[in-house]
Every structure is written in structure tokens, then in C-alpha cells.
Scaffold this active site. Structure first.
Site, PDB file in Angstrom:
ATOM      1  CB  CYS A 117      -1.336   2.117  -8.319  1.00 43.38           C
ATOM      2  SG  CYS A 117       0.263   1.530  -7.720  1.00 43.38           S
ATOM      3  CG  PHE A 120      -7.004  10.230  -2.170  1.00 48.81           C
ATOM      4  CD1 PHE A 120      -6.346   9.911  -3.347  1.00 48.81           C
ATOM      5  CD2 PHE A 120      -6.388   9.916  -0.961  1.00 48.81           C
ATOM      6  CE1 PHE A 120      -5.113   9.275  -3.329  1.00 48.81           C
ATOM      7  CE2 PHE A 120      -5.148   9.297  -0.934  1.00 48.81           C
ATOM      8  CZ  PHE A 120      -4.515   8.975  -2.120  1.00 48.81           C
ATOM      9  CB  ILE A 121     -11.952  15.390  -1.595  1.00 52.11           C
ATOM     10  CG1 ILE A 121     -11.410  16.259  -0.449  1.00 52.11           C
ATOM     11  CG2 ILE A 121     -12.541  14.094  -1.062  1.00 52.11           C
ATOM     12  CD1 ILE A 121     -12.501  16.822   0.462  1.00 52.11           C
ATOM     13  CE  LYS A 154      -0.440  -2.242 -12.577  1.00 52.75           C
ATOM     14  NZ  LYS A 154      -0.803  -3.317 -11.631  1.00 52.75           N
ATOM     15  N   GLY A 180      -8.681  18.022 -10.066  1.00 51.45           N
ATOM     16  CA  GLY A 180      -7.518  18.284 -10.897  1.00 51.45           C
ATOM     17  C   GLY A 180      -7.727  17.803 -12.314  1.00 51.45           C
ATOM     18  CE  LYS A 224       2.058  10.852  -5.514  1.00 49.99           C
ATOM     19  NZ  LYS A 224       1.634   9.852  -4.505  1.00 49.99           N
ATOM     20  CG  PHE A 260      -1.863  -1.174   1.263  1.00 51.60           C
ATOM     21  CD1 PHE A 260      -3.056  -1.147   0.560  1.00 51.60           C
ATOM     22  CD2 PHE A 260      -1.546  -2.306   1.986  1.00 51.60           C
ATOM     23  CE1 PHE A 260      -3.925  -2.228   0.582  1.00 51.60           C
ATOM     24  CE2 PHE A 260      -2.401  -3.401   2.022  1.00 51.60           C
ATOM     25  CZ  PHE A 260      -3.597  -3.357   1.319  1.00 51.60           C
TER      26      PHE A 260
END
Length: 446
Positions: free
Chosen positions: A266, A255-256, A269, A259, A327, A155
């Protein structure tokens, strides 16, 4: 413990280095002789903060070795990690040929009990296939050697992988074999001293957990981008909306951020692989398909705004592009939004002056030398004589630029911000035409 890691790609190299750093003896095996030679010289094939000094330190200490000798690797470790790639097949499903090839290799050379660990991101049921492959080869050999197969998904976040590996949120171990579980507990004991992070479950649940985690995060991103597109048309500001919903602890701020789309090795896929796995059992994964479609569309939003400002024909235009990696804190350009944008700009006739703090070599490798792409040595140099500035990646170095200098260098004061780094009202007061993501049509200066 003695550990072998097959595959010195992103996951394998980080995991091997961290295990060596806490004292295990780790042997890394890879088929790429050039990569192995470079690693033995202390040359790291990827950019990841903190990885290079860790690899060099543990290699110099003799705890971390690199080889192409598969037999030596199998003989070395009681624990055998499979950390090779699972690239998407033509239909988007995960290609297991490399995973099964390693299973075959382990089975051909093992002469003592092994715990075989699936570290690669693999579809549900892969551990069964690995187990069957090893058992089949052992039977061919007439060898009676005990082994267990464990699912232990990673992770890691690119750009923070070393830290994630050293201080994991959770360590998922998929097995119903007490011997294998005890071996894995011993392996990861150094990471559990202050807090128990190990989560034990059955193998198939562990395999699905990895996909479910990445698909949930991708869903949050695509949902927020959907809201950003609505905000754009409704005259709302998605950044205000983000703060409003993020303050709800059931949602949170992670993650809000809207963009120009997600990329990397990851999320794209894994979303696609889980869709194909669902198709394979007759289940229509509607949400995942929508997540993928929204993301594909979102990667075109910057070009749509560029066309809105300049028109469809960009011949004679030069665009300054800040950010090429998918990123910050990585040089990875797999599925990067910048690649979609570059292709669209070139098709429209534009020339691009690009800069990225780490991904310049990777960009050169992907695109080679072309007249309509110039890689610049600094972010300031990329601005010289350009008609507009476009931002694709939210590198720290881009967050507080000298706007007076930007205005002076550009032919026109136009910024297309794919990561909402800047305040639209402040830029409007400075005379900029600013196009963000979901900042409201009233903010954008036509």
C-alpha cells in the site's frame, strides 16, 4: 444480500469472508483456476491472522463460494465489488487495466440492476471511467439496464485486516445516488449497530480519501525516520524524542516509530501513484516526493551501519537476519526493507542465514535457491556461526530473546536493530556492539 466480489487477493478475500460471516451470500470470482480450486479446498493463499478459519467456516456453511465463472458471478450479486489489483505502471501510476476489465465483464453479463463498487485503491476519476466503460458496453449490447458506481475504499492493515474489517473505524461511501447509498447502508448495517461508522461523500472525495490516509501515515513514518537520522548525528536518542512528542495528543503515538523503512503493498504504491496523479495535473507534490525519497534512503540505513562496523568488503562474513516480511503478522514481502538489505549484503560478498515466522516460503519463491542465502528453521538456528545479528521485522518472537544465547552463538556480539527493539545501554553492559536507528552515536560501540 447477494454479493459478488471480483478478485480474491488480499482485499477481496478478507472483505468477502467478513461479509459472509455476518450473513450475506458472497460469490468470489477470480481468473486463477488454481487459486479458486485451492480456496474451495480450504487452502488460503495468504497469511492473515483469523482469515483461514473464517473462510473455511463460511465456505462450509455455503455463504462463501469461489468460481472462475464470471457470468455466474455477475448474475449472482446485486452488489458487484471490484477488488482486483492496481499495480504500479512503469511510471509509478496505478494501472487500471484489471479494474476496467472487470467493469467490461460485468457490463457484458448483467441483465438486472447492479451497484458496482470500486473496492480497489484507484486514482481519482476511476469511478467515472468504470461508469463510462459499463455504459459503453451496455450500449453495444443494446441493453437498457440500470446501474450505479460507488467508491468504497478499504482501510485494512495487513496483520489486522480481519479485525479492521469486522470493526471498521469508518466506512467511506462515495456516491450521490440515493438508491446506491441505501443499498450500501443495508450491506454494511451489521457493522453499524453499536455506532454509526458510515461517512457519505462524493465519489472523487472518497477516491482521494484512501490515498490521503495512506500518504499521511507514510509521511509520519518518513518524518520520524528523518528525525532519527538527525538524532543519530546529534547524539540524541530518538526513542526518548518519540515518547516526548507522542504524549502530545495532537501528535499521538501511532506511526511515529523509527525504523529501516516502510514497505508492503500500500504505502509505497499509493505514495507513488498520488505523486504521478499530481504530476498529471501539473501539481508538484513536494511533500510526497520527500516522503518517498526519505523512505528509499532509510532502507539503506542498516547496510550503512554494517559497513561502518565491518568495512565495505563482507567476503567471508555470515549475517543472521531476523525478519523478512515488511511487517509482523504477514508473509508479504512486497517492498520489504529486507529485500534491499539482502541485495546489498550479497553485493558486498556476505552470506545470509535468515528466519521469519511466516515469510519463508515467500522468500524462497522470490529468490529461489542460492548459495548465499540459507533459510533457517528457527531464529536460534540463524545465529549459529554468524558474525552479527540484523533485525528487519518487529515480530513478537524477537522482542525478548535470550541475549546470553545470542552472544554464545555469534562469532562477534554485534546487533544491528532496524526496529529499535532493545535497550542500547543494557546491551552495552552485556558487551554487545549495538546499532539502533537514531539512538545516538555515543550509544553505538565502535
Amino acid at each position: 444480500m447477494k454479493v459478488t466480489v471480483f478478485g480474491v487477493g488480499y482485499v477481496g478475500l478478507v472483505q468477502a469472508s467478513v461479509l459472509a460471516d455476518v450473513g450475506h451470500e458472497v460469490c468470489c470470482v477470480d481468473v486463477d483456476q488454481d487459486k479458486v480450486d485451492r480456496l474451495n479446498q480450504g487452502l488460503i493463499p495468504i497469511y492473515e491472522p483469523g482469515l483461514e478459519p473464517m473462510v473455511r467456516h463460511n465456505h462450509d456453511a455455503g455463504r462463501l463460494t469461489f468460481t472462475t465463472d464470471a457470468a455466474a458471478g455477475v448474475h449472482h450479486g446485486k452488489v458487484q465489488f471490484i477488488a482486483v489489483g492496481t499495480p504500479p505502471d512503469e511510471d509509478g501510476s496505478a494501472d487500471l487495466q484489471y479494474v476496467l476489465a472487470v467493469a467490461d465483464t460485468i457490463a457484458r453479463h448483467m441483465d438486472s440492476p447492479k451497484v458496482v463498487v470500486d473496492k480497489s485503491t484507484v486514482p481519482v476519476g476511476t469511478a467515472d471511467k468504470v461508469r463510462q466503460r459499463i455504459a459503453s458496453v451496455l450500449k453495444e449490447r443494446g441493453a437498457d439496464v440500470a446501474f450505479q458506481v460507488v467508491s468504497n475504499p478499504e482501510f485494512l492493515k495487513e496483520g489486522a485486516a480481519v479485525a479492521d474489517c469486522m470493526r471498521p473505524d469508518r466506512i467511506v461511501i462515495g456516491s450521490d445516488d440515493e438508491v446506491a447509498i441505501e443499498v450500501m447502508r443495508e450491506l454494511y448495517e451489521p457493522f453499524n449497530r453499536q455506532q454509526e461508522r458510515t461517512v457519505i461523500m462524493d465519489v472523487r472525495s472518497a477516491e482521494l480519501t484512501k490515498y490521503a490516509a495512506n500518504c499521511m501515515l507514510a509521511t509520519k513514518i518518513s518524518f520520524m525516520n528523518e528525525m532519527a537520522n538527525l538524532a543519530e548525528k546529534l547524539g540524541a536518542d530518538i526513542e526518548a524524542v518519540r515518547r516526548g512528542i507522542g504524549s502530545d495528543p495532537r501528535i499521538g503515538y501511532h506511526f511515529i516509530y523509527p525504523g529501516c523503512g516502510y514497505g508492503g503493498s500500500c504505502f509505497p504504491k499509493d505514495v507513488q501513484a498520488l505523486i504521478r496523479a499530481a504530476d498529471g495535473i501539473g501539481h508538484d507534490a513536494k511533500i510526497l516526493k520527500a516522503v518517498e525519497q526519505v523512505n528509499d534512503d532509510q532502507k539503506t540505513v542498516l547496510m550503512r551501519n554494517i559497513r561502518r562496523h565491518f568495512g565495505d568488503d563482507l567476503k567471508g562474513r555470515t549475517i543472521a537476519l531476523w525478519g523478512l516480511a515488511f511487517k509482523p503478522n504477514t508473509d508479504d514481502m512486497r517492498e520489504a526493507p529486507s529485500r534491499v538489505l539482502l541485495a546489498a549484503l550479497w553485493e558486498a560478498g556476505a552470506r545470509v542465514q535468515a528466519y521469519d515466522p511466516e515469510a519463508m516460503e515467500e522468500t524462497q519463491r522470490i529468490f529461489g535457491h542460492r548459495d548465499n542465502l540459507v533459510l533457517m528453521g528457527t531464529k536460534e538456528a540463524a545465529l549459529k556461526g554468524a558474525d552479527a545479528l540484523v533485525i528487519c521485522t518487529e515480530w513478537q518472537a524477537f522482542r525478548a530473546p535470550d541475549f546470553d544465547f545470542i552472544q554464545q552463538e555469534l562469532r562477534q556480539p554485534v546487533i544491528f536493530d532496524g526496529r529499535n527493539l532493545y535497550d542500547p545501554e543494557r546491551l552495552a553492559k552485556r558487551g554487545f556492539h549495538y546499532y539502533g536507528i537514531g539512538r545516538g552515536l555515543s550509544i553505538n560501540q565502535e
